[in-house]
Design a protein around this motif. Structure first.
Motif, PDB file in Angstrom:
ATOM      1  N   ALA A 209      -3.733  19.087   4.645  1.00  0.00           N
ATOM      2  CA  ALA A 209      -2.733  19.884   5.358  1.00  0.00           C
ATOM      3  C   ALA A 209      -1.331  19.350   5.117  1.00  0.00           C
ATOM      4  CB  ALA A 209      -3.048  19.904   6.853  1.00  0.00           C
ATOM      5  N   VAL A 210      -1.184  18.034   5.148  1.00  0.00           N
ATOM      6  CA  VAL A 210       0.137  17.438   4.907  1.00  0.00           C
ATOM      7  C   VAL A 210       0.601  17.734   3.489  1.00  0.00           C
ATOM      8  CG1 VAL A 210       1.391  15.267   4.716  1.00  0.00           C
ATOM      9  CG2 VAL A 210      -0.156  15.635   6.627  1.00  0.00           C
ATOM     10  N   GLU A 211      -0.275  17.562   2.526  1.00  0.00           N
ATOM     11  CA  GLU A 211       0.124  17.786   1.135  1.00  0.00           C
ATOM     12  C   GLU A 211       0.447  19.256   0.882  1.00  0.00           C
ATOM     13  OE1 GLU A 211      -3.125  16.086  -1.034  1.00  0.00           O
ATOM     14  OE2 GLU A 211      -2.188  14.091  -1.069  1.00  0.00           O
ATOM     15  N   THR A 212      -0.198  20.161   1.601  1.00  0.00           N
ATOM     16  CA  THR A 212       0.086  21.586   1.445  1.00  0.00           C
ATOM     17  C   THR A 212       1.418  21.969   2.066  1.00  0.00           C
ATOM     18  OG1 THR A 212      -2.261  22.156   1.403  1.00  0.00           O
ATOM     19  CG2 THR A 212      -0.724  23.910   2.007  1.00  0.00           C
ATOM     20  N   HIS A 213       1.696  21.459   3.265  1.00  0.00           N
ATOM     21  CA  HIS A 213       2.867  21.911   4.019  1.00  0.00           C
ATOM     22  C   HIS A 213       4.099  21.033   3.805  1.00  0.00           C
ATOM     23  CE1 HIS A 213       0.872  25.128   6.275  1.00  0.00           C
ATOM     24  NE2 HIS A 213      -0.199  24.378   6.144  1.00  0.00           N
ATOM     25  N   ALA A 214       3.932  19.888   3.156  1.00  0.00           N
ATOM     26  CA  ALA A 214       5.094  19.039   2.860  1.00  0.00           C
ATOM     27  C   ALA A 214       5.069  18.589   1.406  1.00  0.00           C
ATOM     28  CB  ALA A 214       5.112  17.825   3.793  1.00  0.00           C
ATOM     29  N   ALA A 215       4.436  19.406   0.554  1.00  0.00           N
ATOM     30  CA  ALA A 215       4.168  18.983  -0.817  1.00  0.00           C
ATOM     31  C   ALA A 215       5.441  18.705  -1.606  1.00  0.00           C
ATOM     32  CB  ALA A 215       3.338  20.050  -1.530  1.00  0.00           C
ATOM     33  N   GLY A 216       6.489  19.515  -1.385  1.00  0.00           N
ATOM     34  CA  GLY A 216       7.704  19.339  -2.154  1.00  0.00           C
ATOM     35  C   GLY A 216       8.451  18.060  -1.854  1.00  0.00           C
ATOM     36  N   ASP A 217       8.080  17.384  -0.788  1.00  0.00           N
ATOM     37  CA  ASP A 217       8.807  16.194  -0.349  1.00  0.00           C
ATOM     38  C   ASP A 217       8.080  14.886  -0.654  1.00  0.00           C
ATOM     39  OD1 ASP A 217      10.786  17.844   0.763  1.00  0.00           O
ATOM     40  OD2 ASP A 217       9.582  18.104   2.562  1.00  0.00           O
ATOM     41  N   SER A 218       6.970  14.949  -1.428  1.00  0.00           N
ATOM     42  CA  SER A 218       6.179  13.743  -1.707  1.00  0.00           C
ATOM     43  C   SER A 218       5.900  12.982  -0.420  1.00  0.00           C
ATOM     44  CB  SER A 218       6.900  12.834  -2.707  1.00  0.00           C
ATOM     45  OG  SER A 218       7.109  13.505  -3.928  1.00  0.00           O
ATOM     46  N   PRO A 219       5.100  13.550   0.482  1.00  0.00           N
ATOM     47  CA  PRO A 219       4.881  12.917   1.783  1.00  0.00           C
ATOM     48  C   PRO A 219       4.265  11.529   1.664  1.00  0.00           C
ATOM     49  CG  PRO A 219       3.268  14.640   1.362  1.00  0.00           C
ATOM     50  CD  PRO A 219       4.309  14.774   0.305  1.00  0.00           C
ATOM     51  N   LEU A 220       4.626  10.673   2.604  1.00  0.00           N
ATOM     52  CA  LEU A 220       4.057   9.332   2.690  1.00  0.00           C
ATOM     53  C   LEU A 220       2.802   9.403   3.550  1.00  0.00           C
ATOM     54  CD1 LEU A 220       7.361   7.377   3.439  1.00  0.00           C
ATOM     55  CD2 LEU A 220       6.285   7.797   1.204  1.00  0.00           C
ATOM     56  N   ILE A 221       1.703   8.882   3.034  1.00  0.00           N
ATOM     57  CA  ILE A 221       0.432   8.990   3.747  1.00  0.00           C
ATOM     58  C   ILE A 221      -0.138   7.592   3.958  1.00  0.00           C
ATOM     59  CG2 ILE A 221      -1.899   9.924   3.713  1.00  0.00           C
ATOM     60  CD1 ILE A 221      -0.810  12.223   2.003  1.00  0.00           C
ATOM     61  N   ALA A 222      -0.217   7.187   5.215  1.00  0.00           N
ATOM     62  CA  ALA A 222      -0.724   5.859   5.556  1.00  0.00           C
ATOM     63  C   ALA A 222      -2.250   5.847   5.541  1.00  0.00           C
ATOM     64  CB  ALA A 222      -0.208   5.444   6.927  1.00  0.00           C
ATOM     65  N   ALA A 223      -2.805   4.659   5.521  1.00  0.00           N
ATOM     66  CA  ALA A 223      -4.242   4.487   5.640  1.00  0.00           C
ATOM     67  C   ALA A 223      -4.628   4.408   7.121  1.00  0.00           C
ATOM     68  CB  ALA A 223      -4.671   3.202   4.933  1.00  0.00           C
ATOM     69  N   PRO A 224      -5.889   4.698   7.452  1.00  0.00           N
ATOM     70  CA  PRO A 224      -6.358   4.455   8.823  1.00  0.00           C
ATOM     71  C   PRO A 224      -6.247   2.983   9.203  1.00  0.00           C
ATOM     72  CG  PRO A 224      -7.850   5.916   7.656  1.00  0.00           C
ATOM     73  CD  PRO A 224      -6.904   5.358   6.620  1.00  0.00           C
ATOM     74  N   MET A 225      -6.550   2.673  10.457  1.00  0.00           N
ATOM     75  CA  MET A 225      -6.161   1.391  11.036  1.00  0.00           C
ATOM     76  C   MET A 225      -7.124   0.230  10.841  1.00  0.00           C
ATOM     77  SD  MET A 225      -4.560   2.573  14.715  1.00  0.00           S
ATOM     78  CE  MET A 225      -5.972   3.556  15.250  1.00  0.00           C
ATOM     79  N   ALA A 226      -8.399   0.484  10.544  1.00  0.00           N
ATOM     80  CA  ALA A 226      -9.404  -0.561  10.735  1.00  0.00           C
ATOM     81  C   ALA A 226      -9.201  -1.796   9.889  1.00  0.00           C
ATOM     82  CB  ALA A 226     -10.802   0.005  10.492  1.00  0.00           C
ATOM     83  N   ASP A 227      -8.529  -1.676   8.731  1.00  0.00           N
ATOM     84  CA  ASP A 227      -8.366  -2.869   7.903  1.00  0.00           C
ATOM     85  C   ASP A 227      -7.197  -3.738   8.325  1.00  0.00           C
ATOM     86  OD1 ASP A 227      -6.405  -1.135   7.096  1.00  0.00           O
ATOM     87  OD2 ASP A 227      -6.678  -1.472   4.953  1.00  0.00           O
ATOM     88  N   SER A 228      -6.546  -3.402   9.446  1.00  0.00           N
ATOM     89  CA  SER A 228      -5.468  -4.238   9.958  1.00  0.00           C
ATOM     90  C   SER A 228      -6.039  -5.434  10.712  1.00  0.00           C
ATOM     91  CB  SER A 228      -4.579  -3.426  10.904  1.00  0.00           C
ATOM     92  OG  SER A 228      -3.689  -4.275  11.605  1.00  0.00           O
ATOM     93  N   PRO A 229      -5.495  -6.629  10.501  1.00  0.00           N
ATOM     94  CA  PRO A 229      -5.946  -7.789  11.288  1.00  0.00           C
ATOM     95  C   PRO A 229      -5.796  -7.576  12.788  1.00  0.00           C
ATOM     96  CG  PRO A 229      -4.615  -8.500   9.425  1.00  0.00           C
ATOM     97  CD  PRO A 229      -4.504  -7.006   9.472  1.00  0.00           C
ATOM     98  N   ALA A 230      -4.858  -6.721  13.196  1.00  0.00           N
ATOM     99  CA  ALA A 230      -4.671  -6.469  14.625  1.00  0.00           C
ATOM    100  C   ALA A 230      -5.900  -5.827  15.255  1.00  0.00           C
ATOM    101  CB  ALA A 230      -3.447  -5.571  14.840  1.00  0.00           C
ATOM    102  N   VAL A 231      -6.622  -5.015  14.496  1.00  0.00           N
ATOM    103  CA  VAL A 231      -7.820  -4.377  15.045  1.00  0.00           C
ATOM    104  C   VAL A 231      -8.940  -5.398  15.233  1.00  0.00           C
ATOM    105  CG1 VAL A 231      -9.552  -2.577  14.706  1.00  0.00           C
ATOM    106  CG2 VAL A 231      -7.178  -2.151  14.066  1.00  0.00           C
ATOM    107  N   ALA A 232      -9.100  -6.295  14.282  1.00  0.00           N
ATOM    108  CA  ALA A 232     -10.098  -7.366  14.443  1.00  0.00           C
ATOM    109  C   ALA A 232      -9.766  -8.224  15.659  1.00  0.00           C
ATOM    110  CB  ALA A 232     -10.147  -8.222  13.179  1.00  0.00           C
ATOM    111  N   GLU A 233      -8.492  -8.520  15.842  1.00  0.00           N
ATOM    112  CA  GLU A 233      -8.064  -9.283  17.015  1.00  0.00           C
ATOM    113  C   GLU A 233      -8.410  -8.532  18.298  1.00  0.00           C
ATOM    114  OE1 GLU A 233      -3.918 -10.897  19.114  1.00  0.00           O
ATOM    115  OE2 GLU A 233      -3.898 -10.220  17.020  1.00  0.00           O
ATOM    116  N   LEU A 234      -8.227  -7.224  18.297  1.00  0.00           N
ATOM    117  CA  LEU A 234      -8.513  -6.428  19.488  1.00  0.00           C
ATOM    118  C   LEU A 234     -10.004  -6.387  19.791  1.00  0.00           C
ATOM    119  CD1 LEU A 234      -7.536  -4.611  21.753  1.00  0.00           C
ATOM    120  CD2 LEU A 234      -7.465  -2.709  20.120  1.00  0.00           C
ATOM    121  N   VAL A 235     -10.829  -6.307  18.771  1.00  0.00           N
ATOM    122  CA  VAL A 235     -12.288  -6.338  18.982  1.00  0.00           C
ATOM    123  C   VAL A 235     -12.687  -7.631  19.681  1.00  0.00           C
ATOM    124  CG1 VAL A 235     -14.529  -6.459  17.812  1.00  0.00           C
ATOM    125  CG2 VAL A 235     -12.828  -4.775  17.079  1.00  0.00           C
ATOM    126  N   LEU A 236     -12.152  -8.735  19.225  1.00  0.00           N
ATOM    127  CA  LEU A 236     -12.483 -10.026  19.846  1.00  0.00           C
ATOM    128  C   LEU A 236     -11.916 -10.125  21.256  1.00  0.00           C
ATOM    129  CD1 LEU A 236     -11.988 -12.344  16.755  1.00  0.00           C
ATOM    130  CD2 LEU A 236     -14.138 -11.912  17.983  1.00  0.00           C
TER     131      LEU A 236
END
Length: 253
Positions: A209-236
């Protein structure tokens, strides 16, 4: 034996989701090698929660802490997981079970989402940037409101043209509507941050959806959160908080 940590995710037909959960738990194990850390899934992926609890009991554990890898207290947290835990508690009377709080809301999750967004090159000082914070979407309105409040805080704390929550399913606004709203606020470029732990079919839907509706602007697309060290810290953190409680619980607070 120390109480086992059983991290329970929803599960997905997309194998990337389970791989991401296992990678997250590898980080948790590296942080706490003294803990027996195991993954379990409510649906669609293996191993299932009941099977993992049976295995933990068979391996000699007499106590386990269930940490829901869920971002809010919607149906899965309030109904599905408590039912599975109650069934296992009745079937395994020698195993003391505690259920930790869900992961959200928590500042560590916001840090994780912002970290992933920063990796795309987005900066908080970019006044021409509009950010879509994409969540799953739920029939449980408070879960959607949680995501919206995160976007509102980002709007207040950054120089962005705007930050708007959008949902992949079951709630409004959807991604095209969020992009339109950001354009009205003056955004010339679009970025998407994910209020998802792992990639899957719904994150693909958001990206399309983002690439379709903002395609001309080369949208920036982040990754989901789980590989962040902050999430591992939160689990603990959730595991430790559950152990600090005096009483047993079979529901998610």
């Amino acid at each position: 034996m120390r109480p086992a940590l059983i991290a329970v995710a929803h599960g997905s037909r997309d194998p990337r989701s389970a791989r991401t959960v296992h990678a997250l738990l590898d980080v948790v194990r590296a942080e706490r090698p003294d803990l027996d850390v195991r993954a379990a899934f409510l649906d669609l992926s293996a191993p299932r929660v009941g099977d993992v609890l049976s295995a933990v009991h068979a391996d000699g554990h007499r106590e386990a802490v269930i940490v829901p890898l869920l971002l809010g207290s919607a149906f899965h947290a309030k109904v599905d997981l408590p039912a599975v835990v109650a069934e296992a508690g009745a079937r395994l009377p020698g195993l003391r079970l505690r259920t930790a709080d869900v992961l959200g809301p928590d500042p560590l999750l916001e840090s994780a989402a912002l970290d992933r967004l920063a990796e795309t090159g987005a900066t908080t000082a970019d006044s021409e940037l509009g950010v879509v914070l994409a969540g799953v979407g739920s029939a449980h309105a408070p879960a959607n409101r949680l995501v919206a409040r995160v976007a509102e805080r980002w709007q207040q704390r950054t120089s962005w043209a705007g930050a708007v929550a959008a949902f992949a399913t079951a709630a409004e606004p959807d991604v095209p509507a969020a992009i339109s709203l950001l354009r009205e606020r003056g955004a010339r470029r679009i970025a998407v941050a994910f209020w998802f732990l792992a990639p899957g079919l719904l994150t693909d839907r958001v990206i399309d959806a983002v690439e379709t509706h903002a395609a001309g602007d080369s949208p920036l697309i982040a990754a989901p959160m789980a590989d962040s060290p902050a999430v591992a810290e939160l689990v603990l953190t959730r595991h430790a908080q559950a152990l600090d409680r005096d009483e047993d619980t079979t529901g998610v607070a």
